[in-house]
Design a protein around this motif. Structure first.
Motif, PDB file in Angstrom:
ATOM      1  N   GLU A  35      24.633  28.610  36.774  1.00 64.42           N
ATOM      2  CA  GLU A  35      25.217  28.835  38.086  1.00 64.42           C
ATOM      3  C   GLU A  35      25.330  27.516  38.846  1.00 64.42           C
ATOM      4  O   GLU A  35      26.355  27.226  39.435  1.00 64.42           O
ATOM      5  CB  GLU A  35      24.346  29.824  38.854  1.00 64.42           C
ATOM      6  CG  GLU A  35      24.904  30.203  40.198  1.00 64.42           C
ATOM      7  CD  GLU A  35      24.037  31.234  40.879  1.00 64.42           C
ATOM      8  OE1 GLU A  35      24.613  32.143  41.463  1.00 64.42           O
ATOM      9  OE2 GLU A  35      22.805  31.133  40.800  1.00 64.42           O
ATOM     10  N   PHE A  54      32.714  32.786  33.118  1.00 61.37           N
ATOM     11  CA  PHE A  54      31.959  33.724  33.937  1.00 61.37           C
ATOM     12  C   PHE A  54      30.469  33.413  33.869  1.00 61.37           C
ATOM     13  O   PHE A  54      29.995  32.797  32.921  1.00 61.37           O
ATOM     14  CB  PHE A  54      32.213  35.166  33.492  1.00 61.37           C
ATOM     15  CG  PHE A  54      32.046  35.400  32.016  1.00 61.37           C
ATOM     16  CD1 PHE A  54      30.794  35.630  31.466  1.00 61.37           C
ATOM     17  CD2 PHE A  54      33.139  35.387  31.163  1.00 61.37           C
ATOM     18  CE1 PHE A  54      30.623  35.842  30.107  1.00 61.37           C
ATOM     19  CE2 PHE A  54      32.987  35.603  29.799  1.00 61.37           C
ATOM     20  CZ  PHE A  54      31.730  35.830  29.271  1.00 61.37           C
ATOM     21  N   GLU A  56      28.264  36.109  34.900  1.00 61.88           N
ATOM     22  CA  GLU A  56      27.707  37.416  34.569  1.00 61.88           C
ATOM     23  C   GLU A  56      28.795  38.254  33.914  1.00 61.88           C
ATOM     24  O   GLU A  56      29.964  38.198  34.311  1.00 61.88           O
ATOM     25  CB  GLU A  56      27.211  38.147  35.818  1.00 61.88           C
ATOM     26  CG  GLU A  56      26.016  37.503  36.454  1.00 61.88           C
ATOM     27  CD  GLU A  56      25.464  38.311  37.621  1.00 61.88           C
ATOM     28  OE1 GLU A  56      25.682  39.541  37.677  1.00 61.88           O
ATOM     29  OE2 GLU A  56      24.806  37.710  38.474  1.00 61.88           O
ATOM     30  N   GLU A  74      23.687  37.426  31.834  1.00 63.26           N
ATOM     31  CA  GLU A  74      23.563  36.713  33.101  1.00 63.26           C
ATOM     32  C   GLU A  74      23.208  35.270  32.819  1.00 63.26           C
ATOM     33  O   GLU A  74      22.349  34.996  31.986  1.00 63.26           O
ATOM     34  CB  GLU A  74      22.458  37.320  33.981  1.00 63.26           C
ATOM     35  CG  GLU A  74      22.799  38.655  34.558  1.00 63.26           C
ATOM     36  CD  GLU A  74      21.743  39.144  35.538  1.00 63.26           C
ATOM     37  OE1 GLU A  74      20.853  38.351  35.924  1.00 63.26           O
ATOM     38  OE2 GLU A  74      21.817  40.314  35.918  1.00 63.26           O
ATOM     39  N   SER A 113      39.928  35.930  37.085  1.00 60.53           N
ATOM     40  CA  SER A 113      39.884  36.866  38.217  1.00 60.53           C
ATOM     41  C   SER A 113      41.271  37.361  38.636  1.00 60.53           C
ATOM     42  O   SER A 113      41.373  38.332  39.371  1.00 60.53           O
ATOM     43  CB  SER A 113      39.176  36.235  39.408  1.00 60.53           C
ATOM     44  OG  SER A 113      39.842  35.065  39.813  1.00 60.53           O
ATOM     45  N   GLU A 140      32.245  44.602  34.287  1.00 58.78           N
ATOM     46  CA  GLU A 140      31.944  43.952  35.559  1.00 58.78           C
ATOM     47  C   GLU A 140      31.705  42.479  35.266  1.00 58.78           C
ATOM     48  O   GLU A 140      30.944  42.142  34.364  1.00 58.78           O
ATOM     49  CB  GLU A 140      30.709  44.568  36.218  1.00 58.78           C
ATOM     50  CG  GLU A 140      30.917  46.008  36.633  1.00 58.78           C
ATOM     51  CD  GLU A 140      29.675  46.622  37.257  1.00 58.78           C
ATOM     52  OE1 GLU A 140      28.768  45.875  37.668  1.00 58.78           O
ATOM     53  OE2 GLU A 140      29.619  47.852  37.313  1.00 58.78           O
ATOM     54  N   GLU A 142      31.214  38.418  37.026  1.00 58.77           N
ATOM     55  CA  GLU A 142      31.149  37.432  38.101  1.00 58.77           C
ATOM     56  C   GLU A 142      31.663  36.137  37.510  1.00 58.77           C
ATOM     57  O   GLU A 142      31.066  35.584  36.587  1.00 58.77           O
ATOM     58  CB  GLU A 142      29.729  37.227  38.630  1.00 58.77           C
ATOM     59  CG  GLU A 142      29.693  36.189  39.746  1.00 58.77           C
ATOM     60  CD  GLU A 142      28.301  35.879  40.258  1.00 58.77           C
ATOM     61  OE1 GLU A 142      28.115  34.741  40.742  1.00 58.77           O
ATOM     62  OE2 GLU A 142      27.406  36.732  40.160  1.00 58.77           O
ATOM     63  N   THR A 147      33.892  34.759  42.252  1.00 53.80           N
ATOM     64  CA  THR A 147      34.612  36.020  42.397  1.00 53.80           C
ATOM     65  C   THR A 147      33.981  37.086  41.511  1.00 53.80           C
ATOM     66  O   THR A 147      33.677  36.831  40.345  1.00 53.80           O
ATOM     67  CB  THR A 147      36.091  35.846  41.984  1.00 53.80           C
ATOM     68  OG1 THR A 147      36.666  34.793  42.732  1.00 53.80           O
ATOM     69  CG2 THR A 147      36.878  37.121  42.200  1.00 53.80           C
ATOM     70  N   GLU A 148      33.769  38.282  42.082  1.00 57.79           N
ATOM     71  CA  GLU A 148      33.245  39.406  41.314  1.00 57.79           C
ATOM     72  C   GLU A 148      34.340  40.458  41.179  1.00 57.79           C
ATOM     73  O   GLU A 148      34.997  40.804  42.154  1.00 57.79           O
ATOM     74  CB  GLU A 148      32.009  40.002  41.995  1.00 57.79           C
ATOM     75  CG  GLU A 148      30.840  39.049  42.016  1.00 57.79           C
ATOM     76  CD  GLU A 148      29.597  39.653  42.651  1.00 57.79           C
ATOM     77  OE1 GLU A 148      29.459  40.887  42.640  1.00 57.79           O
ATOM     78  OE2 GLU A 148      28.768  38.877  43.143  1.00 57.79           O
ATOM     79  N   LYS A 149      34.518  40.958  39.940  1.00 60.32           N
ATOM     80  CA  LYS A 149      35.564  41.957  39.678  1.00 60.32           C
ATOM     81  C   LYS A 149      35.012  43.067  38.798  1.00 60.32           C
ATOM     82  O   LYS A 149      34.108  42.846  37.996  1.00 60.32           O
ATOM     83  CB  LYS A 149      36.754  41.324  38.946  1.00 60.32           C
ATOM     84  CG  LYS A 149      37.593  40.395  39.773  1.00 60.32           C
ATOM     85  CD  LYS A 149      38.645  41.176  40.525  1.00 60.32           C
ATOM     86  CE  LYS A 149      39.683  40.239  41.091  1.00 60.32           C
ATOM     87  NZ  LYS A 149      40.982  40.765  41.149  1.00 60.32           N
ATOM     88  N   GLU A 150      35.596  44.243  38.945  1.00 65.68           N
ATOM     89  CA  GLU A 150      35.255  45.387  38.112  1.00 65.68           C
ATOM     90  C   GLU A 150      36.553  45.930  37.518  1.00 65.68           C
ATOM     91  O   GLU A 150      37.551  46.088  38.220  1.00 65.68           O
ATOM     92  CB  GLU A 150      34.582  46.457  38.985  1.00 65.68           C
ATOM     93  CG  GLU A 150      34.014  47.598  38.211  1.00 65.68           C
ATOM     94  CD  GLU A 150      33.223  48.550  39.121  1.00 65.68           C
ATOM     95  OE1 GLU A 150      33.555  49.752  39.086  1.00 65.68           O
ATOM     96  OE2 GLU A 150      32.323  48.090  39.831  1.00 65.68           O
TER      97      GLU A 150
END
Length: 155
Positions: A35, A54, A56, A74, A113, A140, A142, A147-150
């Motif tokens: 990260e 990504f 996560e 993660e 994303s 899912e 990150e 940006t977090e997307k599902e």
């Protein structure tokens, strides 16, 4: 004073839970993004990509009420955690074993994303070899940019 006690208790609990974690990858490749260094790389050179795009990744595929395929990954400052559970092949991996199996698959994922839902689902099905008889699939992510997307598909 009450909030100080709560904060202290939360920190102690976090330390205990972290110490009990068996999913942590021990043999982390030297070039694996974290990260912290991913954020620095994105800030320093927006076009430079890290090993994966990504931090996560979670995949949950349901075939039936008793059969599923699940991945949890993660990559945080505290380290990399990886889990894989495949009911159809009676496979449960975590830590280094899971990461070793997942790393080459993650490298094949090219979506970001801005990729449409159906394209992400198609790519995940292809890369992970998901059988056509699934009932639902949920991804899912990150991304390295925060940006977090599902992404979901239900048959």
């Amino acid at each position: 004073m009450g909030s100080f006690k709560f904060l202290l208790a939360a920190l102690l609990l976090a330390g205990v839970l972290y110490g009990c974690n068996k999913d942590e990858v021990k043999n982390v490749p030297a070039n694996a993004p974290t990260e912290q260094n991913t954020t620095q790389q994105v800030n320093e050179n927006a076009t430079e990509l890290t090993e994966f795009n990504f931090l996560e990744f979670s995949l949950d595929v349901d075939y039936s009420a008793t059969e599923s395929y699940e991945i949890e990954f993660e990559n945080k400052k505290s380290g990399i955690e990886a889990k894989l559970k495949d009911d159809r092949n009676n496979e449960k991996l975590q830590g280094d074993e899971a990461y070793t199996k997942l790393e080459p698959l993650f490298k094949q994922l090219t979506f970001d994303s801005t990729t449409p839902n159906d394209k992400v689902i198609e790519q995940v099905i292809s890369v992970f070899g998901i059988a056509d008889d699934f009932q639902s699939i949920e991804v899912e992510v990150e991304f390295a940019d925060g940006t977090e997307k599902e992404f979901k598909q239900i048959k």
